[in-house]
Design an enzyme around this catalytic site. Sequence first.
Site: not given
Length: 285
Positions: A13, A58, A171, A210, A238
């Site tokens: 389910k 279920t 940025r 990263q 971005h």
Amino acid sequence: MPTFELGPNQYGKAEIRLVRVERQAGGDRLTDLNVSVALRGDLAASHLTGDNTAVLPTDTQKNTVYAFAREFGIASIETFAARLAEHFVATQPTIHEARVSIQQHPWQSVDGRHAFRRDGSEVRTATVHHGPYGTQTVSGVTGLVLLKTTESEFHGFAKDKYTTLPEARDRILATSVDATWRTAGPPADPEPARAALVEAFADTYSYALQQTLFAMGSRVLERCPDVVEVRLSLPNRHHFLVDLAPFGLDNPNEVYYAADRPYGLIEGVVRRDGAPIPQEVVWSI
């Protein structure tokens, strides 16, 4: 004549919506869950001949979730998922493995009594596998939106004839964190891991998303000694400076266009060096 065989299969389910209110004198506690159950075992007959002798409906699985919420309460989504998974395997002789996945939507009280507000897009997650190999728990969070207005750069990257992206010395860095973490033993309180993710994002001067990913995973391992592995998926939301020169205006890093797609997607795993890594249970479907 061609012959065919049944491959890996499970049933269950999905997305059982459950809201539990704990009535308390000092103010109610609200728990909002999305629970999915999947079971594996001796189920070939149902596929091959339509014999449902081994199939627990279920609908019964759904009812069990609601009954357990009332009978045992929900101390944490990890313990609730484990209780359900262990129940299905223990009570159904044809079921040998169970996977219970839970999403928890956070609510915060606004008056300390009975009124609540939903907290954004962030969702707590837990997945428990239970079977012959024992019980394995993975906790996590998804949709944790974080943003830094500065202390982020991106330059020195590889370039070819199709590269148009300018190098950035200052940025906006924004992401929506999807993270999971494993513990070597029983599941621990998830809040220290979440807090470590947020803290590392905030205080890491980033030269690449990263680098931020590794810092976030490492901080969880530093702060949470029971955690042996952290998996992170960080979309780069971005933000591009708008060119205001046509209007006779400068733009000293103040006005941005927030692009929703396409986006960079940075993913990785940070593991504790030398620590035993639990064998991951992978269901092929």
